[in-house]
Design a protein around this motif. Structure first.
Motif, mmCIF file in Angstrom:
data_model
loop_
_atom_site.group_PDB
_atom_site.id
_atom_site.type_symbol
_atom_site.label_atom_id
_atom_site.label_comp_id
_atom_site.label_asym_id
_atom_site.label_seq_id
_atom_site.Cartn_x
_atom_site.Cartn_y
_atom_site.Cartn_z
ATOM 1 N N VAL A 250 9.108 43.444 69.147
ATOM 2 C CA VAL A 250 10.533 42.806 68.649
ATOM 3 C C VAL A 250 11.435 43.796 68.146
ATOM 4 O O VAL A 250 10.933 44.572 67.328
ATOM 5 C CB VAL A 250 10.164 41.723 67.583
ATOM 6 N N SER A 251 12.590 44.147 68.945
ATOM 7 C CA SER A 251 13.610 45.118 68.404
ATOM 8 C C SER A 251 14.653 44.338 68.167
ATOM 9 O O SER A 251 15.371 43.463 68.661
ATOM 10 C CB SER A 251 13.766 46.016 69.325
ATOM 11 N N ILE A 252 15.583 45.025 66.933
ATOM 12 C CA ILE A 252 16.921 44.425 66.324
ATOM 13 C C ILE A 252 17.724 45.410 66.245
ATOM 14 O O ILE A 252 17.438 46.683 65.642
ATOM 15 C CB ILE A 252 16.521 43.783 64.943
ATOM 16 N N GLY A 253 18.824 45.522 66.824
ATOM 17 C CA GLY A 253 19.922 46.200 66.815
ATOM 18 C C GLY A 253 21.248 45.872 65.891
ATOM 19 O O GLY A 253 21.517 44.728 65.784
ATOM 20 N N THR A 254 21.627 46.309 64.912
ATOM 21 C CA THR A 254 22.613 46.279 64.084
ATOM 22 C C THR A 254 23.745 46.696 64.393
ATOM 23 O O THR A 254 24.007 47.841 64.680
ATOM 24 C CB THR A 254 22.297 46.617 62.824
ATOM 25 N N SER A 255 24.748 45.897 64.324
ATOM 26 C CA SER A 255 26.288 45.897 64.878
ATOM 27 C C SER A 255 27.351 45.038 64.102
ATOM 28 O O SER A 255 26.937 43.923 64.225
ATOM 29 C CB SER A 255 26.355 45.967 66.456
ATOM 30 N N GLU A 256 28.458 45.489 63.739
ATOM 31 C CA GLU A 256 29.409 44.621 63.353
ATOM 32 C C GLU A 256 29.747 43.599 64.642
ATOM 33 O O GLU A 256 30.535 42.663 64.179
ATOM 34 C CB GLU A 256 30.620 45.306 62.631
ATOM 35 N N ARG A 257 29.577 44.030 65.934
ATOM 36 C CA ARG A 257 29.697 43.054 66.947
ATOM 37 C C ARG A 257 28.613 42.099 67.260
ATOM 38 O O ARG A 257 28.713 41.514 68.358
ATOM 39 C CB ARG A 257 30.186 43.818 68.181
ATOM 40 N N GLY A 258 27.668 42.206 66.447
ATOM 41 C CA GLY A 258 26.368 41.314 66.748
ATOM 42 C C GLY A 258 26.573 39.656 66.089
ATOM 43 O O GLY A 258 27.645 39.372 65.327
ATOM 44 N N LEU A 277 7.736 45.463 64.749
ATOM 45 C CA LEU A 277 9.011 45.041 64.531
ATOM 46 C C LEU A 277 9.808 46.515 64.289
ATOM 47 O O LEU A 277 9.464 47.166 63.388
ATOM 48 C CB LEU A 277 9.205 44.211 63.199
ATOM 49 N N LEU A 278 10.962 46.623 65.110
ATOM 50 C CA LEU A 278 11.920 47.704 64.919
ATOM 51 C C LEU A 278 13.244 47.402 64.585
ATOM 52 O O LEU A 278 13.907 46.311 65.308
ATOM 53 C CB LEU A 278 12.025 48.727 66.165
ATOM 54 N N VAL A 279 13.950 47.841 63.690
ATOM 55 C CA VAL A 279 15.299 47.793 63.297
ATOM 56 C C VAL A 279 15.927 49.067 63.457
ATOM 57 O O VAL A 279 15.694 49.911 62.798
ATOM 58 C CB VAL A 279 15.393 47.116 61.921
ATOM 59 N N VAL A 280 17.040 49.096 64.196
ATOM 60 C CA VAL A 280 17.730 50.195 64.700
ATOM 61 C C VAL A 280 19.163 49.980 63.976
ATOM 62 O O VAL A 280 19.861 48.976 64.132
ATOM 63 C CB VAL A 280 17.675 50.398 66.206
ATOM 64 N N PHE A 281 19.330 51.037 63.227
ATOM 65 C CA PHE A 281 21.035 51.324 62.548
ATOM 66 C C PHE A 281 21.567 52.579 63.247
ATOM 67 O O PHE A 281 21.182 53.389 63.772
ATOM 68 C CB PHE A 281 20.515 51.667 61.080
#
Length: 346
Positions: A250-258, A277-281
């Motif tokens: 499970v991968s999560i990308g963080t963005s103000e457009r998300g 789990l991976l969270v990318v900033f």
């Protein structure tokens, strides 16, 4: 009026208490645990942060403080892996930087890896494992992480981190290990000096500690046991060079457009099941900037709005923010606070 003997009696009581405490320590009597174990777990939490976290910093002190904030967030939220990825333009990267010199302004990935690894290491062994280095000149600005494997003399845990010593063991066999306590311990295995080891302590005061895999405190004991630090040359390398055989599921990308977290992970629905789990900033210009500077993703035509295709979830951790931008170190605390319910149900 007869003289009072209360002060003398009080002093004697204090002396007795100090002697009892000393004997308890010598006898290896377990003290109260500050850290309570959870259920043993195989699953892990990883975060990835870009080198642009510090490229906009002007001074050594600012760079040091920024990296310290990442380490502190990882410790607070029991993150198991911190990945540092280079999001700068390829033609602007310096490939021949001297690793023995200050690298905060020429090789930010090396600088961040150096400080994060230093902070994760138990304080009592840092002077030996980390020689004097220009990157550590402002180490006084770094925070104390106070993780379970950073020992306190008045705490007892069934596991300990140790550093092997050159001292000859009693009986001539085995290895003497410093575990950050007044007394060293001896293990039966022969291990070269200045090696960091993870030990399972014996409940028997006369028992011998046993070297175990560094993940054992987490997988068998239920203790958060620090984080690994990994460098990735690009955003795509974060995903493709996972240390886990099956990769991140499970991968999560963080963005103000998300999507807002409330829509990406509704409270009335079960959170996604995962093992890793991976969270990318992203940095000041977002994850899209990292994709733009990734040659492999460029060949695949992934850039701009298509960057979200790299992730299972594309989320906005703080909609309607009150500032024009959120620094990466601030986003870490905000995001991990909101995402924590995906793995912690307490």
């Amino acid at each position: 009026m007869p003289p009072s003997f209360e002060p003398r009696r009080k002093k004697r009581r204090l002396d007795d208490e100090m002697q009892d405490a000393s004997e308890a320590q010598d006898l290896h009597v377990p003290e109260r645990e500050r850290f309570k174990p959870t259920e043993p777990r195989e699953w892990t939490i990883s975060i990835a942060v870009p080198t642009s976290l510090i490229t906009n910093c002007v001074t050594r002190e600012q760079r040091t403080t920024a990296v310290g904030s990442v380490a502190r967030a990882a410790a607070i939220f029991s993150v198991d892996e911190v990945v540092i990825f280079d999001d700068s333009p390829v033609d602007q990267r310096i490939t021949n930087a001297d690793p023995d010199a200050y690298t905060g302004d020429v090789d930010p990935a090396h600088f961040m890896e150096h400080l994060l690894t230093y902070l994760e290491t138990p304080p009592f062994m840092r002077k030996v494992l980390f020689p004097l280095h220009p990157n550590l000149r402002s180490q006084g600005l770094l925070p104390s992480l106070e993780m379970p494997h950073h020992p306190h003399k008045d705490e007892w845990l069934p596991y300990r981190e140790g550093m092997t010593l050159e001292l000859p063991p009693k009986g001539g066999k085995g290895t003497v290990v410093d575990i950050g306590m007044p007394q060293t311990v001896t293990i039966t295995e022969s291990i070269p000096p200045k090696t960091r080891v993870t030990l399972r302590m014996s409940d028997n005061p006369r028992g011998t500690p046993e070297p175990v895999h560094p993940a054992t405190p987490r997988t068998e004991g239920g203790y958060f046991w620090g984080f690994n630090v990994r460098r990735a040359s690009s955003l795509s390398a974060v995903l493709t060079e996972s240390p886990y055989e099956e990769g991140y599921d499970v991968s999560i990308g963080t963005s103000e457009r998300g999507l807002p977290l409330s829509r990406a992970f509704p409270v009335d629905q079960n959170p996604p099941d995962f093992k890793h789990l991976l969270v990318v900033f992203g940095g000041p210009r977002g994850i899209e900037y990292a994709a733009m500077n990734d040659p492999q993703l460029g060949e695949m035509g992934i850039a701009g709005a298509r960057t979200r295709e790299l992730f299972d979830h594309w989320v906005n951790v703080l909609p309607n923010q009150g500032t024009r931008n959120i620094r990466t170190d601030e986003a870490l605390l905000i995001a991990l606070t909101g995402l924590r319910r995906l793995w912690d149900y307490s």
